[in-house]
Design a protein around this motif. Sequence first.
Motif, PDB file in Angstrom:
ATOM      1  N   LYS A 138      -6.194  -3.072  -0.134  1.00 45.52           N
ATOM      2  CA  LYS A 138      -5.603  -2.010   0.676  1.00 45.52           C
ATOM      3  C   LYS A 138      -4.124  -1.911   0.326  1.00 45.52           C
ATOM      4  N   TYR A 139      -3.701  -0.712  -0.087  1.00 42.81           N
ATOM      5  CA  TYR A 139      -2.299  -0.464  -0.415  1.00 42.81           C
ATOM      6  C   TYR A 139      -1.644   0.203   0.785  1.00 42.81           C
ATOM      7  N   THR A 140      -0.556  -0.386   1.253  1.00 41.10           N
ATOM      8  CA  THR A 140       0.141   0.167   2.413  1.00 41.10           C
ATOM      9  C   THR A 140       1.578   0.513   2.062  1.00 41.10           C
ATOM     10  N   ASP A 141       2.136   1.443   2.828  1.00 38.51           N
ATOM     11  CA  ASP A 141       3.537   1.809   2.707  1.00 38.51           C
ATOM     12  C   ASP A 141       4.036   2.119   4.109  1.00 38.51           C
ATOM     13  N   SER A 142       5.033   1.395   4.549  1.00 36.20           N
ATOM     14  CA  SER A 142       5.596   1.556   5.893  1.00 36.20           C
ATOM     15  C   SER A 142       4.518   1.415   6.973  1.00 36.20           C
ATOM     16  N   GLY A 143       3.607   0.506   6.765  1.00 32.32           N
ATOM     17  CA  GLY A 143       2.574   0.232   7.764  1.00 32.32           C
ATOM     18  C   GLY A 143       1.384   1.166   7.726  1.00 32.32           C
ATOM     19  N   LYS A 144       1.407   2.179   6.853  1.00 30.51           N
ATOM     20  CA  LYS A 144       0.285   3.112   6.746  1.00 30.51           C
ATOM     21  C   LYS A 144      -0.524   2.802   5.501  1.00 30.51           C
ATOM     22  N   ILE A 145      -1.836   2.860   5.621  1.00 28.55           N
ATOM     23  CA  ILE A 145      -2.706   2.661   4.455  1.00 28.55           C
ATOM     24  C   ILE A 145      -2.623   3.906   3.581  1.00 28.55           C
ATOM     25  N   LYS A 146      -2.263   3.704   2.321  1.00 32.13           N
ATOM     26  CA  LYS A 146      -2.164   4.790   1.347  1.00 32.13           C
ATOM     27  C   LYS A 146      -3.419   4.890   0.474  1.00 32.13           C
ATOM     28  N   ILE A 164      -7.355   2.568  -0.634  1.00 34.04           N
ATOM     29  CA  ILE A 164      -8.260   1.419  -0.579  1.00 34.04           C
ATOM     30  C   ILE A 164      -9.028   1.417  -1.889  1.00 34.04           C
ATOM     31  N   LYS A 176      -8.547  12.379   3.272  1.00 31.18           N
ATOM     32  CA  LYS A 176      -8.986  11.424   2.255  1.00 31.18           C
ATOM     33  C   LYS A 176      -9.526  12.113   1.005  1.00 31.18           C
TER      34      LYS A 176
END
Length: 184
Positions: free
Chosen positions: A50-58, A60, A94
């Motif tokens: 899972k790739y996240t940025d600033s706490g949001k999933i960007k 999977i 998505k």
Amino acid sequence: MLSIQKIINFSVTVFAVTLFFGCQSNFKEIQRINVSEFMASGEADSVNLKYTDSGKIKAILVSPKMMDYGTVLYPFTEFPNGIEVTLFDQNGKKNFIKSDYAITFKGTDIIDMQGNVKMTAEGGQYLETEQLYYDQKNEWFFTEKKFKFTDPYKGETKGDGLDFSKDFKRINFQKVSGVINEAE
């Protein structure tokens, strides 16, 4: 009786054949010494990243196998048994991508997906091609291979080569054919 010339020719031939086979054996040994093992420095089964940025999933990324070649001259990560990727935009929409094989070279931010690449967007757009690159940094897709792109509102387009933004708002087609419905 054998003449001296025939004896000399025979001796030279025997010597040359012996030398040839002796050198061939040494050559194979030298080749074996110079071969370096090309092995993965890391390997994982049943990957779910899972790739996240600033706490949001960007994004999977799911794959049955991941192999990391981080110690070679040009490091890369390989997914030999394919990948399934889910990309999220800022609004949570998505895009789903599936391919038979994928590879990413470290430092390029580009994923190269190959073999039966299928991409579906929440907006109904559908893409099929044999190879699709994804530039993660610029959130941009591109291919030079044959493709079939279907938009539920604009119709079906086929061609060789296209590039588009992650949200499908900007699409550049190349060498196309198909039926495109006009907007009402």
